[in-house]
Design a protein around this motif. Structure first.
Motif, PDB file in Angstrom:
ATOM      1  N   LYS A   2      41.163  24.903  45.419  1.00 54.06           N
ATOM      2  CA  LYS A   2      41.029  25.330  43.285  1.00 54.06           C
ATOM      3  C   LYS A   2      39.537  25.515  43.916  1.00 54.06           C
ATOM      4  N   ASN A   4      36.621  25.654  41.745  1.00 54.45           N
ATOM      5  CA  ASN A   4      35.620  25.225  41.088  1.00 54.45           C
ATOM      6  C   ASN A   4      34.926  24.171  42.353  1.00 54.45           C
ATOM      7  N   GLU A   5      35.955  23.594  43.508  1.00 51.35           N
ATOM      8  CA  GLU A   5      35.845  22.709  44.790  1.00 51.35           C
ATOM      9  C   GLU A   5      35.118  24.214  45.397  1.00 51.35           C
ATOM     10  N   GLU A   8      31.723  24.447  44.701  1.00 49.53           N
ATOM     11  CA  GLU A   8      30.542  23.194  45.182  1.00 49.53           C
ATOM     12  C   GLU A   8      30.722  23.283  46.970  1.00 49.53           C
ATOM     13  N   ASN A  47      41.658  26.518  38.827  1.00 51.89           N
ATOM     14  CA  ASN A  47      41.659  24.867  38.105  1.00 51.89           C
ATOM     15  C   ASN A  47      42.536  24.096  37.866  1.00 51.89           C
TER      16      ASN A  47
END
Length: 76
Positions: A2, A4-5, A8, A47
């Protein structure tokens, strides 16, 4: 992986490289594969866990930059 992951994990330097490849479902679209420091590959997805595929290479370049990489390889 994903988006967002991936962003990060990119902040921690996890990604070794990115590859842009032709989508197997539509030869006019491209998708991104990420390789981590353990040589494992991941398809970049939104996402909602749908693979991100687009005809716009610039959009993919922006996504790759957002996860912390400055270069990518394109496979035709």
């Amino acid at each position: 992986m994903k988006l967002n992951e991936a962003i990060e994990l990119g902040k921690t330097g996890r990604w070794q490289d990115a590859q842009v490849r032709v989508s197997p479902d539509n030869s006019n679209q491209w998708f991104v594969m990420l390789r981590d420091s353990h040589y494992k590959y991941f398809v970049l997805s939104d996402n909602d866990d749908r693979p991100i595929a687009t005809e716009e290479m610039n959009r993919l370049a922006d996504l790759i930059r957002s996860i912390g990489l400055k270069e990518f390889t394109v496979f035709l």
